[in-house]
Scaffold this motif. Sequence first.
Motif, PDB file in Angstrom:
ATOM      1  N   THR A  69      27.586 -34.387 -60.871  1.00 34.00           N
ATOM      2  CA  THR A  69      27.217 -35.686 -60.384  1.00 34.00           C
ATOM      3  C   THR A  69      26.482 -35.228 -58.984  1.00 34.00           C
ATOM      4  O   THR A  69      27.407 -34.444 -58.252  1.00 34.00           O
ATOM      5  CB  THR A  69      28.279 -36.859 -60.140  1.00 34.00           C
ATOM      6  OG1 THR A  69      29.423 -36.143 -59.610  1.00 34.00           O
ATOM      7  CG2 THR A  69      28.762 -37.298 -61.772  1.00 34.00           C
ATOM      8  N   MET A  70      25.818 -36.070 -58.341  1.00 35.95           N
ATOM      9  CA  MET A  70      25.491 -35.991 -57.062  1.00 35.95           C
ATOM     10  C   MET A  70      25.511 -37.284 -56.071  1.00 35.95           C
ATOM     11  O   MET A  70      24.791 -38.467 -57.089  1.00 35.95           O
ATOM     12  CB  MET A  70      24.178 -35.341 -56.857  1.00 35.95           C
ATOM     13  CG  MET A  70      23.767 -33.972 -57.470  1.00 35.95           C
ATOM     14  SD  MET A  70      22.104 -33.298 -57.145  1.00 35.95           S
ATOM     15  CE  MET A  70      22.334 -31.864 -58.175  1.00 35.95           C
ATOM     16  N   TYR A  81      27.096 -42.949 -52.549  1.00 39.28           N
ATOM     17  CA  TYR A  81      26.664 -43.551 -53.867  1.00 39.28           C
ATOM     18  C   TYR A  81      25.983 -42.614 -54.567  1.00 39.28           C
ATOM     19  O   TYR A  81      25.578 -41.519 -54.214  1.00 39.28           O
ATOM     20  CB  TYR A  81      25.721 -44.748 -53.721  1.00 39.28           C
ATOM     21  CG  TYR A  81      24.448 -44.732 -52.890  1.00 39.28           C
ATOM     22  CD1 TYR A  81      23.267 -44.116 -53.543  1.00 39.28           C
ATOM     23  CD2 TYR A  81      24.273 -44.561 -51.485  1.00 39.28           C
ATOM     24  CE1 TYR A  81      22.124 -43.824 -53.082  1.00 39.28           C
ATOM     25  CE2 TYR A  81      23.324 -44.226 -51.056  1.00 39.28           C
ATOM     26  CZ  TYR A  81      21.942 -43.902 -51.468  1.00 39.28           C
ATOM     27  OH  TYR A  81      21.049 -43.749 -50.748  1.00 39.28           O
ATOM     28  N   GLN A  82      26.330 -42.821 -55.950  1.00 35.51           N
ATOM     29  CA  GLN A  82      25.833 -41.552 -57.100  1.00 35.51           C
ATOM     30  C   GLN A  82      24.376 -42.028 -57.198  1.00 35.51           C
ATOM     31  O   GLN A  82      23.989 -42.910 -57.337  1.00 35.51           O
ATOM     32  CB  GLN A  82      26.493 -41.919 -58.228  1.00 35.51           C
ATOM     33  CG  GLN A  82      26.377 -40.706 -59.358  1.00 35.51           C
ATOM     34  CD  GLN A  82      27.107 -40.892 -60.465  1.00 35.51           C
ATOM     35  OE1 GLN A  82      28.273 -40.923 -60.552  1.00 35.51           O
ATOM     36  NE2 GLN A  82      26.510 -40.801 -61.797  1.00 35.51           N
ATOM     37  N   VAL A  83      23.562 -40.619 -57.180  1.00 37.21           N
ATOM     38  CA  VAL A  83      22.136 -40.834 -57.441  1.00 37.21           C
ATOM     39  C   VAL A  83      21.731 -39.749 -58.663  1.00 37.21           C
ATOM     40  O   VAL A  83      20.655 -40.029 -59.162  1.00 37.21           O
ATOM     41  CB  VAL A  83      21.338 -40.290 -56.281  1.00 37.21           C
ATOM     42  CG1 VAL A  83      21.689 -41.389 -54.966  1.00 37.21           C
ATOM     43  CG2 VAL A  83      21.894 -38.954 -55.827  1.00 37.21           C
ATOM     44  N   VAL A  84      22.620 -39.008 -59.039  1.00 25.94           N
ATOM     45  CA  VAL A  84      22.352 -38.247 -60.088  1.00 25.94           C
ATOM     46  C   VAL A  84      23.573 -38.041 -61.153  1.00 25.94           C
ATOM     47  O   VAL A  84      24.580 -37.815 -60.582  1.00 25.94           O
ATOM     48  CB  VAL A  84      21.703 -36.913 -59.893  1.00 25.94           C
ATOM     49  CG1 VAL A  84      21.516 -35.810 -60.982  1.00 25.94           C
ATOM     50  CG2 VAL A  84      20.426 -36.923 -58.685  1.00 25.94           C
ATOM     51  N   GLU A  85      23.362 -37.989 -62.308  1.00 27.05           N
ATOM     52  CA  GLU A  85      24.410 -37.698 -63.278  1.00 27.05           C
ATOM     53  C   GLU A  85      23.913 -36.706 -64.244  1.00 27.05           C
ATOM     54  O   GLU A  85      22.890 -37.079 -64.976  1.00 27.05           O
ATOM     55  CB  GLU A  85      25.198 -38.744 -63.857  1.00 27.05           C
ATOM     56  CG  GLU A  85      26.257 -38.303 -64.908  1.00 27.05           C
ATOM     57  CD  GLU A  85      27.081 -39.659 -65.443  1.00 27.05           C
ATOM     58  OE1 GLU A  85      28.012 -39.224 -65.992  1.00 27.05           O
ATOM     59  OE2 GLU A  85      26.415 -40.866 -65.422  1.00 27.05           O
ATOM     60  N   LEU A  86      24.440 -35.604 -64.718  1.00 22.58           N
ATOM     61  CA  LEU A  86      23.996 -34.690 -65.530  1.00 22.58           C
ATOM     62  C   LEU A  86      25.302 -34.428 -66.482  1.00 22.58           C
ATOM     63  O   LEU A  86      26.302 -34.066 -66.208  1.00 22.58           O
ATOM     64  CB  LEU A  86      23.583 -32.996 -64.770  1.00 22.58           C
ATOM     65  CG  LEU A  86      23.340 -32.193 -65.993  1.00 22.58           C
ATOM     66  CD1 LEU A  86      22.092 -32.428 -66.786  1.00 22.58           C
ATOM     67  CD2 LEU A  86      23.137 -30.752 -65.243  1.00 22.58           C
ATOM     68  N   ALA A  87      24.846 -34.700 -67.770  1.00 18.00           N
ATOM     69  CA  ALA A  87      26.035 -34.394 -68.833  1.00 18.00           C
ATOM     70  C   ALA A  87      25.486 -33.513 -69.890  1.00 18.00           C
ATOM     71  O   ALA A  87      24.202 -33.863 -70.370  1.00 18.00           O
ATOM     72  CB  ALA A  87      26.320 -36.038 -69.413  1.00 18.00           C
ATOM     73  N   LEU A  88      26.105 -32.578 -70.051  1.00 16.54           N
ATOM     74  CA  LEU A  88      25.710 -31.749 -71.246  1.00 16.54           C
ATOM     75  C   LEU A  88      26.507 -31.743 -72.602  1.00 16.54           C
ATOM     76  O   LEU A  88      27.831 -31.864 -72.200  1.00 16.54           O
ATOM     77  CB  LEU A  88      25.827 -30.194 -70.570  1.00 16.54           C
ATOM     78  CG  LEU A  88      24.966 -29.778 -69.289  1.00 16.54           C
ATOM     79  CD1 LEU A  88      25.502 -28.312 -68.553  1.00 16.54           C
ATOM     80  CD2 LEU A  88      23.783 -29.947 -69.565  1.00 16.54           C
TER      81      LEU A  88
END
Length: 88
Positions: A68-69, A79-86
């Motif tokens: 997360t970013m 505040y969260q701006v990016v979420e990467l889920a593999l």
Amino acid sequence: MLLAGGASDEEPATAVWVDSSHTGRAMMQFSGTVGGDGVLRLNGSFAAPTGPDWGWQIHIHPGEGASTMHNIVPGEDPYQVVELALER
């Protein structure tokens, strides 16, 4: 692209982030730690043209295959701006 290294009991993690949309030719530098939960938490900042620098956090959750970013505007909550889920 994120390039990270270090993160031992004796030294903090260090990393650089670069992308064609946000950083252009510059590399954003980060430092951080690996917590007891195994999450790598990196903190960096970037210049804001109208005031103080803004913060940027990258959290890498290896057990979950996720990253997360978060953006940190001075005087406001992150505040969260990016979420990467593999997934497999």
